[in-house]
Scaffold this motif. Structure first.
Motif, PDB file in Angstrom:
ATOM      1  N   TRP A  55     -16.599 -26.023  -6.577  1.00 59.33           N
ATOM      2  CA  TRP A  55     -17.623 -25.061  -6.214  1.00 59.33           C
ATOM      3  C   TRP A  55     -18.461 -24.775  -7.454  1.00 59.33           C
ATOM      4  O   TRP A  55     -17.930 -24.773  -8.569  1.00 59.33           O
ATOM      5  N   ASP A 146     -21.156 -26.116  -2.562  1.00 59.00           N
ATOM      6  CA  ASP A 146     -19.777 -26.448  -2.196  1.00 59.00           C
ATOM      7  C   ASP A 146     -19.312 -27.735  -2.881  1.00 59.00           C
ATOM      8  O   ASP A 146     -20.109 -28.425  -3.538  1.00 59.00           O
ATOM      9  N   ALA A 152     -24.043 -23.788   0.132  1.00 57.90           N
ATOM     10  CA  ALA A 152     -23.204 -22.974   1.012  1.00 57.90           C
ATOM     11  C   ALA A 152     -23.766 -21.565   1.183  1.00 57.90           C
ATOM     12  O   ALA A 152     -23.633 -20.965   2.249  1.00 57.90           O
ATOM     13  N   LEU A 171     -17.309 -16.595  -1.676  1.00 60.83           N
ATOM     14  CA  LEU A 171     -16.440 -17.747  -1.926  1.00 60.83           C
ATOM     15  C   LEU A 171     -15.070 -17.527  -1.279  1.00 60.83           C
ATOM     16  O   LEU A 171     -14.522 -18.441  -0.651  1.00 60.83           O
ATOM     17  N   GLN A 175     -13.669 -19.919   1.726  1.00 60.61           N
ATOM     18  CA  GLN A 175     -12.403 -20.634   1.556  1.00 60.61           C
ATOM     19  C   GLN A 175     -11.372 -20.222   2.594  1.00 60.61           C
ATOM     20  O   GLN A 175     -10.497 -20.999   2.948  1.00 60.61           O
TER      21      GLN A 175
END
Length: 177
Positions: A55, A146, A152, A171, A175
């Motif tokens: 990331w 990403d 993202a 994030l 995830q």
């Protein structure tokens, strides 16, 4: 008459700022992040491909060692371990040169790369450039990219104080999904 000239000048400058900084195109979530290849404050070159499988929080900021940019950089510095624990790396980008970045990073103990986009091409590719003709600077935009190199999340006109926390929170959500 003198006040009228001042007001007219301010209005004209405001119009020029708006005209040259407007963004007629935009990036989209899920699209491939634009490539970049830029040197950091130590002269090391970084490219988007270097972050494949990770990331990346790629943040653009207007100017080294200014109040808002310092707040944003220090917030990323202070949240760096949390972002690293989430598998993310941080990179700052502005149109300032590498020596300015080096001074800024040293003064505030910034442990992440600050890329020197002196041609402003990367900021332009990320639609994060304000171009007033002879004066160019990056807009305060952040892109969470990403591990596959896709955008993202986008934080346009990001908050200097909250941006790092917003990235970490998003994030975690991404995830967990």
């Amino acid at each position: 008459m003198e006040w009228f000239a001042i007001i007219l000048s301010v209005v004209a400058l405001g119009f020029m700022f708006w005209f040259f900084s407007r963004n007629t195109q935009s990036l989209k979530l899920g699209q491939s992040a634009p490539d970049f290849k830029l040197a950091d404050q130590h002269g090391k070159t970084h490219a988007l491909a270097d972050f494949k499988g990770k990331w990346l929080a790629l943040y653009f900021y207007p100017k080294d060692d200014t109040p808002g940019c310092t707040k944003q950089a220090c917030a990323f510095r202070d949240g760096l371990q949390e972002l690293a624990d989430l598998g993310a790396e941080v990179i700052g980008v502005s149109v300032d040169g590498a020596s300015s970045h080096a001074d800024f990073a040293k003064k505030y103990h910034l442990q992440f790369p600050l890329l020197a986009d002196t041609t402003a091409e990367t900021a332009a590719r990320y639609h994060s450039l304000t171009n007033l003709g002879i004066v160019k600077f990056a807009r305060r935009n952040t892109f969470l990219i990403d591990p596959q190199g896709k955008i993202a999340r986008m934080y346009l006109s990001a908050s200097a104080t909250r941006n790092s926390t917003e990235v970490a929170n998003d994030l975690k959500r991404l995830q967990a999904a």
